[in-house]
Design a protein around this motif. Structure first.
Motif, PDB file in Angstrom:
ATOM      1  N   VAL A   1     123.034 -40.835  64.061  1.00  0.00           N
ATOM      2  CA  VAL A   1     122.236 -41.173  64.371  1.00  0.00           C
ATOM      3  C   VAL A   1     122.018 -39.365  63.701  1.00  0.00           C
ATOM      4  O   VAL A   1     120.612 -38.896  63.353  1.00  0.00           O
ATOM      5  N   PHE A   2     122.183 -38.179  63.856  1.00  0.00           N
ATOM      6  CA  PHE A   2     121.850 -36.459  63.738  1.00  0.00           C
ATOM      7  C   PHE A   2     121.378 -36.648  62.752  1.00  0.00           C
ATOM      8  O   PHE A   2     120.683 -35.966  62.450  1.00  0.00           O
ATOM      9  N   PHE A   3     122.726 -37.109  61.111  1.00  0.00           N
ATOM     10  CA  PHE A   3     122.069 -36.989  59.473  1.00  0.00           C
ATOM     11  C   PHE A   3     120.640 -37.945  59.662  1.00  0.00           C
ATOM     12  O   PHE A   3     119.985 -37.556  58.912  1.00  0.00           O
ATOM     13  N   SER A   4     120.520 -39.021  60.421  1.00  0.00           N
ATOM     14  CA  SER A   4     119.448 -39.841  60.026  1.00  0.00           C
ATOM     15  C   SER A   4     117.598 -38.644  60.442  1.00  0.00           C
ATOM     16  O   SER A   4     116.762 -38.708  59.962  1.00  0.00           O
ATOM     17  N   LEU A   5     118.100 -37.906  61.793  1.00  0.00           N
ATOM     18  CA  LEU A   5     117.399 -37.177  62.180  1.00  0.00           C
ATOM     19  C   LEU A   5     117.106 -36.094  60.707  1.00  0.00           C
ATOM     20  O   LEU A   5     116.266 -35.838  61.025  1.00  0.00           O
ATOM     21  N   ILE A   6     118.400 -35.603  60.604  1.00  0.00           N
ATOM     22  CA  ILE A   6     117.962 -34.030  59.875  1.00  0.00           C
ATOM     23  C   ILE A   6     117.614 -34.651  58.296  1.00  0.00           C
ATOM     24  O   ILE A   6     116.700 -33.898  57.719  1.00  0.00           O
ATOM     25  N   ALA A   7     117.748 -35.605  57.864  1.00  0.00           N
ATOM     26  CA  ALA A   7     116.920 -36.085  56.383  1.00  0.00           C
ATOM     27  C   ALA A   7     116.074 -37.160  56.807  1.00  0.00           C
ATOM     28  O   ALA A   7     114.838 -37.118  55.486  1.00  0.00           O
ATOM     29  N   SER A   8     115.562 -37.014  57.859  1.00  0.00           N
ATOM     30  CA  SER A   8     113.988 -37.616  57.634  1.00  0.00           C
ATOM     31  C   SER A   8     112.776 -36.004  57.833  1.00  0.00           C
ATOM     32  O   SER A   8     111.979 -36.306  57.907  1.00  0.00           O
ATOM     33  N   ILE A   9     113.592 -34.738  57.426  1.00  0.00           N
ATOM     34  CA  ILE A   9     112.683 -33.912  57.771  1.00  0.00           C
ATOM     35  C   ILE A   9     112.077 -32.992  56.233  1.00  0.00           C
ATOM     36  O   ILE A   9     110.817 -33.443  56.127  1.00  0.00           O
ATOM     37  N   PRO A  10     113.930 -33.275  54.909  1.00  0.00           N
ATOM     38  CA  PRO A  10     112.990 -32.528  54.183  1.00  0.00           C
ATOM     39  C   PRO A  10     112.663 -33.885  53.206  1.00  0.00           C
ATOM     40  O   PRO A  10     113.402 -35.321  53.371  1.00  0.00           O
ATOM     41  N   PRO A  11     111.471 -33.713  51.812  1.00  0.00           N
ATOM     42  CA  PRO A  11     111.271 -35.169  51.026  1.00  0.00           C
ATOM     43  C   PRO A  11     113.202 -35.580  50.348  1.00  0.00           C
ATOM     44  O   PRO A  11     113.986 -34.796  50.089  1.00  0.00           O
ATOM     45  N   PHE A  12     112.039 -37.029  50.291  1.00  0.00           N
ATOM     46  CA  PHE A  12     113.547 -37.598  50.275  1.00  0.00           C
ATOM     47  C   PHE A  12     114.834 -37.021  50.694  1.00  0.00           C
ATOM     48  O   PHE A  12     115.642 -38.130  50.691  1.00  0.00           O
ATOM     49  N   GLY A  13     114.914 -36.703  51.762  1.00  0.00           N
ATOM     50  CA  GLY A  13     116.147 -37.242  52.560  1.00  0.00           C
ATOM     51  C   GLY A  13     116.295 -38.440  53.112  1.00  0.00           C
ATOM     52  O   GLY A  13     117.124 -39.015  54.064  1.00  0.00           O
ATOM     53  N   THR A  14     115.279 -39.571  53.564  1.00  0.00           N
ATOM     54  CA  THR A  14     115.462 -40.281  54.069  1.00  0.00           C
ATOM     55  C   THR A  14     115.646 -42.041  52.929  1.00  0.00           C
ATOM     56  O   THR A  14     116.654 -42.810  53.443  1.00  0.00           O
ATOM     57  N   PHE A  15     115.637 -41.192  51.700  1.00  0.00           N
ATOM     58  CA  PHE A  15     116.607 -41.906  50.626  1.00  0.00           C
ATOM     59  C   PHE A  15     117.822 -42.206  50.315  1.00  0.00           C
ATOM     60  O   PHE A  15     118.849 -43.002  49.829  1.00  0.00           O
ATOM     61  N   ILE A  16     118.119 -40.802  50.994  1.00  0.00           N
ATOM     62  CA  ILE A  16     119.648 -40.609  50.617  1.00  0.00           C
ATOM     63  C   ILE A  16     119.904 -41.277  52.324  1.00  0.00           C
ATOM     64  O   ILE A  16     121.278 -41.893  51.580  1.00  0.00           O
ATOM     65  N   ALA A  17     119.506 -41.287  53.227  1.00  0.00           N
ATOM     66  CA  ALA A  17     120.183 -41.807  54.519  1.00  0.00           C
ATOM     67  C   ALA A  17     120.039 -42.982  54.213  1.00  0.00           C
ATOM     68  O   ALA A  17     121.420 -43.331  54.210  1.00  0.00           O
ATOM     69  N   GLU A  18     119.843 -44.329  53.441  1.00  0.00           N
ATOM     70  CA  GLU A  18     119.475 -44.896  53.046  1.00  0.00           C
ATOM     71  C   GLU A  18     120.950 -45.627  52.297  1.00  0.00           C
ATOM     72  O   GLU A  18     121.199 -46.284  52.344  1.00  0.00           O
ATOM     73  N   LYS A  19     120.620 -44.388  51.339  1.00  0.00           N
ATOM     74  CA  LYS A  19     122.638 -45.005  50.275  1.00  0.00           C
ATOM     75  C   LYS A  19     123.559 -44.952  51.461  1.00  0.00           C
ATOM     76  O   LYS A  19     124.172 -45.187  50.808  1.00  0.00           O
ATOM     77  N   LEU A  20     123.616 -43.212  52.306  1.00  0.00           N
ATOM     78  CA  LEU A  20     124.479 -43.531  52.844  1.00  0.00           C
ATOM     79  C   LEU A  20     125.051 -43.895  53.775  1.00  0.00           C
ATOM     80  O   LEU A  20     126.151 -44.214  53.891  1.00  0.00           O
ATOM     81  N   ILE A  21     123.275 -44.289  54.585  1.00  0.00           N
ATOM     82  CA  ILE A  21     124.162 -45.274  55.587  1.00  0.00           C
ATOM     83  C   ILE A  21     123.173 -46.165  56.160  1.00  0.00           C
ATOM     84  O   ILE A  21     124.753 -47.563  56.320  1.00  0.00           O
ATOM     85  N   PHE A  22     122.386 -46.260  55.424  1.00  0.00           N
ATOM     86  CA  PHE A  22     121.491 -48.402  55.937  1.00  0.00           C
ATOM     87  C   PHE A  22     121.772 -49.008  55.164  1.00  0.00           C
ATOM     88  O   PHE A  22     121.529 -50.273  55.855  1.00  0.00           O
ATOM     89  N   SER A  23     122.261 -48.648  53.415  1.00  0.00           N
ATOM     90  CA  SER A  23     122.894 -49.479  53.044  1.00  0.00           C
ATOM     91  C   SER A  23     123.830 -49.751  53.269  1.00  0.00           C
ATOM     92  O   SER A  23     124.146 -51.459  52.683  1.00  0.00           O
ATOM     93  N   LYS A  24     124.540 -49.786  53.619  1.00  0.00           N
ATOM     94  CA  LYS A  24     125.959 -50.024  53.537  1.00  0.00           C
ATOM     95  C   LYS A  24     125.727 -51.053  55.479  1.00  0.00           C
ATOM     96  O   LYS A  24     127.223 -52.156  55.382  1.00  0.00           O
TER      97      LYS A  24
END
Length: 97
Positions: free
Chosen positions: A70-93
């Motif tokens: 959750v913390f990583f997802s919150l931090i990832a939502s701030i910079p550009p491309f962050g949500t795409f990284i969170a998608e790859k590392l967390i949510f696709s799994k």
């Protein structure tokens, strides 16, 4: 539509809105002086960001995410491309579980 699928869609659109805001709207305003583009884009991005946060809470509850995820997802939502990284590392799994 399940909550994870809805979250992933909103996360993708929120990521696109961040990129558009930072890479298109803000430079456009700087070079042309046209201020409404940032106002409108910022409002849309703000609504999407709030939706991202609310849906993240529901995904956290439904899929028993760790606080680290959750913390990583919150931090990832701030910079550009962050949500795409969170998608790859967390949510696709999560979908595979």
């Amino acid at each position: 539509m399940n909550i994870l699928k809805l979250f992933r869609i909103v996360a993708f659109i929120e990521g696109l809105s961040t990129i558009f805001l930072f890479c298109v709207a803000m430079p456009y305003r700087h070079f042309t002086g046209y201020k409404p583009i940032v106002s409108y884009t910022g409002q849309i991005h703000g609504v999407l960001f709030i939706g991202y946060l609310l849906l993240l809470y529901f995904v956290y509850q439904s899929y028993k995410l760790s606080l680290k995820q959750v913390f990583f997802s919150l931090i990832a939502s701030i910079p550009p491309f962050g949500t795409f990284i969170a998608e790859k590392l967390i949510f696709s799994k999560l979908e595979k579980k």
